[in-house]
Motif scaffolding. Structure first.
Motif, PDB file in Angstrom:
ATOM      1  N   ASN A  17       0.823  -1.211   0.000  1.00 25.83           N
ATOM      2  CA  ASN A  17       0.000   0.000   0.000  1.00 25.83           C
ATOM      3  C   ASN A  17       0.857   1.260   0.000  1.00 25.83           C
ATOM      4  O   ASN A  17       0.330   2.358   0.138  1.00 25.83           O
ATOM      5  CB  ASN A  17      -0.952   0.002   1.191  1.00 25.83           C
ATOM      6  N   GLY A  18       2.153   1.104  -0.164  1.00 26.03           N
ATOM      7  CA  GLY A  18       3.061   2.242  -0.141  1.00 26.03           C
ATOM      8  C   GLY A  18       2.742   3.332  -1.146  1.00 26.03           C
ATOM      9  O   GLY A  18       2.724   4.511  -0.790  1.00 26.03           O
ATOM     10  N   PRO A  19       2.465   3.002  -2.422  1.00 23.97           N
ATOM     11  CA  PRO A  19       2.136   4.072  -3.377  1.00 23.97           C
ATOM     12  C   PRO A  19       0.880   4.855  -2.988  1.00 23.97           C
ATOM     13  O   PRO A  19       0.828   6.067  -3.142  1.00 23.97           O
ATOM     14  CB  PRO A  19       1.941   3.322  -4.698  1.00 23.97           C
ATOM     15  N   GLY A  20      -0.116   4.178  -2.466  1.00 20.41           N
ATOM     16  CA  GLY A  20      -1.326   4.866  -2.009  1.00 20.41           C
ATOM     17  C   GLY A  20      -1.049   5.727  -0.790  1.00 20.41           C
ATOM     18  O   GLY A  20      -1.534   6.865  -0.685  1.00 20.41           O
ATOM     19  N   ALA A  21      -0.265   5.195   0.132  1.00 20.03           N
ATOM     20  CA  ALA A  21       0.101   5.964   1.317  1.00 20.03           C
ATOM     21  C   ALA A  21       0.922   7.190   0.922  1.00 20.03           C
ATOM     22  O   ALA A  21       0.771   8.269   1.514  1.00 20.03           O
ATOM     23  CB  ALA A  21       0.894   5.085   2.292  1.00 20.03           C
ATOM     24  N   ALA A  22       1.768   7.046  -0.081  1.00 20.97           N
ATOM     25  CA  ALA A  22       2.571   8.175  -0.562  1.00 20.97           C
ATOM     26  C   ALA A  22       1.673   9.273  -1.113  1.00 20.97           C
ATOM     27  O   ALA A  22       1.914  10.459  -0.861  1.00 20.97           O
ATOM     28  CB  ALA A  22       3.553   7.703  -1.635  1.00 20.97           C
ATOM     29  N   ALA A  23       0.634   8.895  -1.842  1.00 24.23           N
ATOM     30  CA  ALA A  23      -0.285   9.889  -2.396  1.00 24.23           C
ATOM     31  C   ALA A  23      -1.029  10.634  -1.283  1.00 24.23           C
ATOM     32  O   ALA A  23      -1.195  11.858  -1.344  1.00 24.23           O
ATOM     33  CB  ALA A  23      -1.281   9.217  -3.336  1.00 24.23           C
ATOM     34  N   ILE A  24      -1.451   9.903  -0.259  1.00 22.92           N
ATOM     35  CA  ILE A  24      -2.178  10.518   0.856  1.00 22.92           C
ATOM     36  C   ILE A  24      -1.273  11.482   1.620  1.00 22.92           C
ATOM     37  O   ILE A  24      -1.653  12.624   1.902  1.00 22.92           O
ATOM     38  CB  ILE A  24      -2.743   9.433   1.789  1.00 22.92           C
ATOM     39  N   LEU A  25      -0.075  11.031   1.962  1.00 23.89           N
ATOM     40  CA  LEU A  25       0.831  11.879   2.727  1.00 23.89           C
ATOM     41  C   LEU A  25       1.291  13.085   1.906  1.00 23.89           C
ATOM     42  O   LEU A  25       1.409  14.199   2.432  1.00 23.89           O
ATOM     43  CB  LEU A  25       2.031  11.076   3.225  1.00 23.89           C
ATOM     44  N   ALA A  26       1.530  12.883   0.618  1.00 21.10           N
ATOM     45  CA  ALA A  26       1.942  13.998  -0.240  1.00 21.10           C
ATOM     46  C   ALA A  26       0.839  15.053  -0.322  1.00 21.10           C
ATOM     47  O   ALA A  26       1.134  16.254  -0.372  1.00 21.10           O
ATOM     48  CB  ALA A  26       2.293  13.491  -1.638  1.00 21.10           C
ATOM     49  N   ALA A  27      -0.421  14.643  -0.309  1.00 17.71           N
ATOM     50  CA  ALA A  27      -1.520  15.607  -0.310  1.00 17.71           C
ATOM     51  C   ALA A  27      -1.496  16.452   0.957  1.00 17.71           C
ATOM     52  O   ALA A  27      -1.711  17.673   0.912  1.00 17.71           O
ATOM     53  CB  ALA A  27      -2.855  14.882  -0.445  1.00 17.71           C
ATOM     54  N   GLY A  28      -1.220  15.817   2.083  1.00 17.03           N
ATOM     55  CA  GLY A  28      -1.094  16.567   3.335  1.00 17.03           C
ATOM     56  C   GLY A  28       0.083  17.528   3.298  1.00 17.03           C
ATOM     57  O   GLY A  28      -0.023  18.681   3.741  1.00 17.03           O
ATOM     58  N   ILE A  29       1.203  17.074   2.769  1.00 20.42           N
ATOM     59  CA  ILE A  29       2.397  17.919   2.671  1.00 20.42           C
ATOM     60  C   ILE A  29       2.129  19.114   1.752  1.00 20.42           C
ATOM     61  O   ILE A  29       2.488  20.249   2.066  1.00 20.42           O
ATOM     62  CB  ILE A  29       3.608  17.095   2.184  1.00 20.42           C
ATOM     63  N   GLY A  30       1.487  18.872   0.617  1.00 20.51           N
ATOM     64  CA  GLY A  30       1.168  19.963  -0.303  1.00 20.51           C
ATOM     65  C   GLY A  30       0.199  20.964   0.303  1.00 20.51           C
ATOM     66  O   GLY A  30       0.348  22.180   0.110  1.00 20.51           O
ATOM     67  N   SER A  31      -0.779  20.481   1.055  1.00 19.19           N
ATOM     68  CA  SER A  31      -1.725  21.376   1.721  1.00 19.19           C
ATOM     69  C   SER A  31      -1.029  22.238   2.764  1.00 19.19           C
ATOM     70  O   SER A  31      -1.297  23.443   2.877  1.00 19.19           O
ATOM     71  CB  SER A  31      -2.837  20.560   2.389  1.00 19.19           C
ATOM     72  N   PHE A  32      -0.142  21.617   3.526  1.00 18.44           N
ATOM     73  CA  PHE A  32       0.601  22.375   4.526  1.00 18.44           C
ATOM     74  C   PHE A  32       1.515  23.407   3.855  1.00 18.44           C
ATOM     75  O   PHE A  32       1.628  24.546   4.318  1.00 18.44           O
ATOM     76  CB  PHE A  32       1.406  21.431   5.415  1.00 18.44           C
ATOM     77  N   ALA A  33       2.148  23.019   2.754  1.00 16.68           N
ATOM     78  CA  ALA A  33       3.010  23.959   2.020  1.00 16.68           C
ATOM     79  C   ALA A  33       2.203  25.152   1.522  1.00 16.68           C
ATOM     80  O   ALA A  33       2.673  26.296   1.596  1.00 16.68           O
ATOM     81  CB  ALA A  33       3.692  23.251   0.851  1.00 16.68           C
ATOM     82  N   LEU A  34       0.986  24.908   1.052  1.00 12.62           N
ATOM     83  CA  LEU A  34       0.135  26.007   0.605  1.00 12.62           C
ATOM     84  C   LEU A  34      -0.128  26.981   1.743  1.00 12.62           C
ATOM     85  O   LEU A  34      -0.034  28.200   1.572  1.00 12.62           O
ATOM     86  CB  LEU A  34      -1.187  25.470   0.049  1.00 12.62           C
ATOM     87  N   GLY A  35      -0.435  26.458   2.921  1.00 10.13           N
ATOM     88  CA  GLY A  35      -0.665  27.314   4.079  1.00 10.13           C
ATOM     89  C   GLY A  35       0.570  28.089   4.485  1.00 10.13           C
ATOM     90  O   GLY A  35       0.493  29.285   4.790  1.00 10.13           O
ATOM     91  N   VAL A  36       1.713  27.424   4.504  1.00 10.10           N
ATOM     92  CA  VAL A  36       2.970  28.099   4.877  1.00 10.10           C
ATOM     93  C   VAL A  36       3.312  29.190   3.871  1.00 10.10           C
ATOM     94  O   VAL A  36       3.691  30.305   4.255  1.00 10.10           O
ATOM     95  CB  VAL A  36       4.119  27.074   5.005  1.00 10.10           C
TER      96      VAL A  36
END
Length: 118
Positions: A17-36
């Motif tokens: 499930n690593g590729p799916g987990a990568a997509a989920i975590l990357a979405a969180g990282i991108g959202s946080f980057a947008l806020g920062v």
């Protein structure tokens, strides 16, 4: 020759499930980057000016474009690292949710004003 039937305990039906987990975590990282990036642009005029990639949209063009780049780099890197791994999705989902909420708060004007002391 007998056919093998996958059973819950058999590795034949287990996919990483690593590729799916990568997509989920990357979405969180991108959202946080947008806020920062939004917060940094609001807090500092030189940063705000640096984010002005295209005049008709102003700094929003650089804030969002930079966040998309961070999201894509995070997704690419995590997907390569976790391509054959099984990751604890509960931890990944929690981390992504926390980053998503933090990114949302950082783009919310009253919260941004609190952090800037306005």
């Amino acid at each position: 020759m007998s056919a093998q039937n996958p059973t819950p305990g058999n590795n034949l039906d287990t996919l990483p499930n690593g590729p799916g987990a990568a997509a989920i975590l990357a979405a969180g990282i991108g959202s946080f980057a947008l806020g920062v990036f939004a917060f940094a642009g609001d807090a500092s005029p030189p940063i705000l000016h640096a984010f002005n990639f295209w005049n008709p949209t102003g700094p929003l063009s650089g804030v969002t474009s930079s966040a998309v780049i961070v999201w894509l780099v995070a997704w690419f890197g995590l997907a390569r690292r976790w391509k054959a791994s099984s990751i604890n999705l509960a931890r990944v989902n929690l981390a992504a949710l926390i980053m998503l909420l933090a990114g949302l708060l950082l783009t919310f004007p009253p919260f941004m004003d609190l952090l800037q002391g306005k």
